[in-house]
Each structure stands twice: as C-alpha cells, then as structure tokens.
Design a protein around this motif. Structure first.
Motif, mmCIF file in Angstrom:
data_model
loop_
_atom_site.group_PDB
_atom_site.id
_atom_site.type_symbol
_atom_site.label_atom_id
_atom_site.label_comp_id
_atom_site.label_asym_id
_atom_site.label_seq_id
_atom_site.Cartn_x
_atom_site.Cartn_y
_atom_site.Cartn_z
ATOM 1 N N UNK A 134 -8.611 -6.762 -7.614
ATOM 2 C CA UNK A 134 -10.038 -6.475 -7.837
ATOM 3 C C UNK A 134 -10.200 -5.215 -8.676
ATOM 4 N N UNK A 135 -9.373 -4.222 -8.373
ATOM 5 C CA UNK A 135 -9.411 -2.965 -9.120
ATOM 6 C C UNK A 135 -8.102 -2.794 -9.883
ATOM 7 N N UNK A 136 -8.060 -3.249 -11.125
ATOM 8 C CA UNK A 136 -6.856 -3.111 -11.935
ATOM 9 C C UNK A 136 -5.808 -4.147 -11.600
ATOM 10 N N UNK A 137 -4.559 -3.744 -11.698
ATOM 11 C CA UNK A 137 -3.447 -4.649 -11.443
ATOM 12 C C UNK A 137 -2.536 -4.056 -10.372
ATOM 13 N N UNK A 138 -1.741 -4.923 -9.772
ATOM 14 C CA UNK A 138 -0.810 -4.504 -8.737
ATOM 15 C C UNK A 138 -1.314 -4.863 -7.358
ATOM 16 N N UNK A 139 -0.390 -5.287 -6.520
ATOM 17 C CA UNK A 139 -0.756 -5.714 -5.164
ATOM 18 C C UNK A 139 0.364 -5.363 -4.199
ATOM 19 N N UNK A 140 0.000 -4.804 -3.051
ATOM 20 C CA UNK A 140 1.016 -4.486 -2.049
ATOM 21 C C UNK A 140 1.436 -5.754 -1.322
ATOM 22 N N UNK A 141 2.592 -5.693 -0.662
ATOM 23 C CA UNK A 141 3.093 -6.841 0.087
ATOM 24 C C UNK A 141 2.223 -7.107 1.307
ATOM 25 N N UNK A 142 2.453 -8.250 1.965
ATOM 26 C CA UNK A 142 1.666 -8.567 3.151
ATOM 27 C C UNK A 142 1.899 -7.559 4.268
ATOM 28 N N UNK A 143 3.154 -7.079 4.426
ATOM 29 C CA UNK A 143 3.414 -6.061 5.444
ATOM 30 C C UNK A 143 2.639 -4.784 5.131
ATOM 31 N N UNK A 144 2.693 -4.360 3.874
ATOM 32 C CA UNK A 144 2.003 -3.135 3.475
ATOM 33 C C UNK A 144 0.493 -3.290 3.589
ATOM 34 N N UNK A 145 -0.020 -4.474 3.296
ATOM 35 C CA UNK A 145 -1.470 -4.698 3.383
ATOM 36 C C UNK A 145 -1.944 -4.541 4.825
ATOM 37 N N UNK A 146 -1.185 -5.054 5.775
ATOM 38 C CA UNK A 146 -1.546 -4.885 7.179
ATOM 39 C C UNK A 146 -1.509 -3.415 7.593
ATOM 40 N N UNK A 147 -0.540 -2.683 7.067
ATOM 41 C CA UNK A 147 -0.477 -1.246 7.353
ATOM 42 C C UNK A 147 -1.700 -0.531 6.782
ATOM 43 N N UNK A 148 -2.085 -0.892 5.565
ATOM 44 C CA UNK A 148 -3.245 -0.259 4.944
ATOM 45 C C UNK A 148 -4.533 -0.593 5.693
ATOM 46 N N UNK A 149 -4.617 -1.795 6.221
ATOM 47 C CA UNK A 149 -5.809 -2.174 6.981
ATOM 48 C C UNK A 149 -5.954 -1.296 8.227
ATOM 49 N N UNK A 150 -4.860 -1.085 8.938
ATOM 50 C CA UNK A 150 -4.893 -0.198 10.103
ATOM 51 C C UNK A 150 -5.213 1.230 9.680
ATOM 52 N N UNK A 151 -4.602 1.671 8.585
ATOM 53 C CA UNK A 151 -4.883 3.001 8.049
ATOM 54 C C UNK A 151 -6.372 3.162 7.735
ATOM 55 N N UNK A 152 -6.955 2.147 7.123
ATOM 56 C CA UNK A 152 -8.373 2.193 6.762
ATOM 57 C C UNK A 152 -9.250 2.297 8.007
ATOM 58 N N UNK A 153 -8.913 1.526 9.030
ATOM 59 C CA UNK A 153 -9.674 1.581 10.274
ATOM 60 C C UNK A 153 -9.579 2.963 10.924
ATOM 61 N N UNK A 154 -8.379 3.549 10.910
ATOM 62 C CA UNK A 154 -8.209 4.889 11.456
ATOM 63 C C UNK A 154 -8.992 5.914 10.648
ATOM 64 N N UNK A 155 -8.984 5.759 9.332
ATOM 65 C CA UNK A 155 -9.720 6.702 8.494
ATOM 66 C C UNK A 155 -11.214 6.686 8.834
#
Length: 250
Positions: A93-114
C-alpha cells in the motif's frame, strides 16, 4: 461429504501425504516380495509420517511457546520488535516491500501495544539475503502506514540474526536511555531471543506474539493428516531447540 473429500484430498494427493503413501506402498511391495530392507522402509516411512503431523508439531512447539506469558498489564519505556524476513520488491500500500507472515504477526502485536502504551518502537532486522528487503525499513513503512508517527519509530537495520539483534539493540537502548524494553517476537522464538538479550545484559519484558499452536492440545483427525504446514512448524521448532543449544557459544 465435503469434509470427507477434503480429508482424502489432503491425505493422499497433497505433499507430503502423497510421498508417504508412495513410500508405504513400496515398503509393502518389498514385504510381499520378501525382499530385504522392507522393515527399514516401513519404519522410515512411519517416522517421516509422524514428523509431518500437526500433533507432533504441537508437541514440539508448545514447550517453546508456553515459556513466557504476555503480561496482563505490560509496562515499559520502549517496544522492541524483531524481524523475521521480508521481500524487497513486491507491491505494498505504501511503496514496495512486504514483511513475512511471522513478522507481520509480530508487527500487529507491536501496533496494539503502541496504541495502549504510546511509547517509542525499535524495529530490528537488516537485509539478510541479496533477494530480500531490509526488514527494519519495511517494518517502519508498514507501521507508519498503520498510523504510528514516524518520529516514534527507531530502526536497527544492520542485524542479520538474533545474536546481532540483541547486540545492536543494546547499543540503541543505552544511547537513548531506555531501561525497560518490551520485547515482541514470535512465541516459538522468544526463549532464544531472551537468552541472547541476557548475554548482553539487557533485561526485557517478553511479550510473545505469532503463536503457531494452541495453549491447550486440541486433537482432531486433521492433526494426524500429513501436512506441509506441520512439516514447516516442526522445522521452526527444531531450529529453535538447536539455537538454544548454541546460545552459549554464539
């Protein structure tokens, strides 16, 4: 009926099931012909089968994933989220590049904590392979696109493994004066990650994410059907157990 068709399709036509039943057929043919070696083929097939089931995957993953429990009231002055691979040139959605499914789940938890704590975030991970993207940069772009202010995100974008994650993040924590980091990574990876941070004298609050197995052992017939996903999970668990053995040296 559809349930039965799915069961047969998954068991007999998809890898690794199709290979298991082929090997089993060879073993039975050797037994019928009274050829030497049939016992070895049958035993090897049974072992291979066992290590392609979600039943075995859960048995191996659950001790890793249950080592740490997310605190009900997390507290800290910075969130540290570890990378887990990224693709460099796929559209996003914003530029190019995508994290793996494991990393995406980590980022989702990180976002919720933030959104709960409002503290800064450190994203960690470099460009591991020539064909991969820089994990920290892509993670930062993803978080900014999800509403995190850019000035709230720090990047550690040089590390190539968990050992370096801990070493390089420790420097950032010290230089920025952070003393109470909340560590976010996959639950199966958390024991090894915590051990690496302990080696560099950094005490973290573990907040495991990206669970690959239930906390309770729920068994259905599908847990005993050969599965490529189960084989992948067993590989993950095996890598972590080997990594825990190697922590004392690297």
């Amino acid at each position: 009926m559809l349930y039965f068709i799915k069961l047969m399709y998954q068991a007999f036509l998809l890898p690794p099931g199709i290979f298991i039943f082929t090997l089993l057929g060879i073993g039975l043919w050797l037994w019928h012909k009274k050829e030497p070696g049939w016992r070895l083929v049958i035993v090897a097939t049974c072992i291979f089968y066992l290590f392609t089931t979600n039943f075995m995957a859960s048995l191996l993953l659950r001790p890793l994933e249950q080592r740490y429990i997310p605190p009900a009231q997390p507290a800290g002055d910075v969130i540290v989220v570890l990378g887990a691979g990224a693709l460099a040139d796929v559209p996003n959605v914003n530029g190019t590049g995508q994290v793996s499914d494991y990393a995406a789940n980590r980022l989702l938890t990180c976002l919720q904590l933030y959104h709960r704590l409002g503290v800064p975030i450190i994203v960690s991970g470099g460009k591991v392979f020539q064909s991969s993207g820089n994990e920290a940069e892509i993670s930062r772009t993803t978080l900014v696109g999800a509403g995190v202010p850019a000035d709230k995100i720090l990047m550690e974008k040089e590390s190539l493994n968990t050992t370096q994650n801990a070493q390089y993040i420790a420097r950032i924590l010290k230089s920025r004066g952070f003393t109470r980091p909340i560590l976010v990574t996959s639950a199966f990876h958390m024991p090894r990650a915590v051990a690496q941070f302990e080696k560099v004298q950094v005490a973290v609050t573990p907040y495991p994410a990206d669970y690959q197995s239930n906390r309770r052992l729920y068994l259905t017939i599908f847990d005993f059907i050969p599965s490529a996903d189960a084989l992948d999970k067993i590989s993950l668990a095996w890598k972590e157990y080997l990594g825990l053995l190697a922590v004392r040296w690297y």
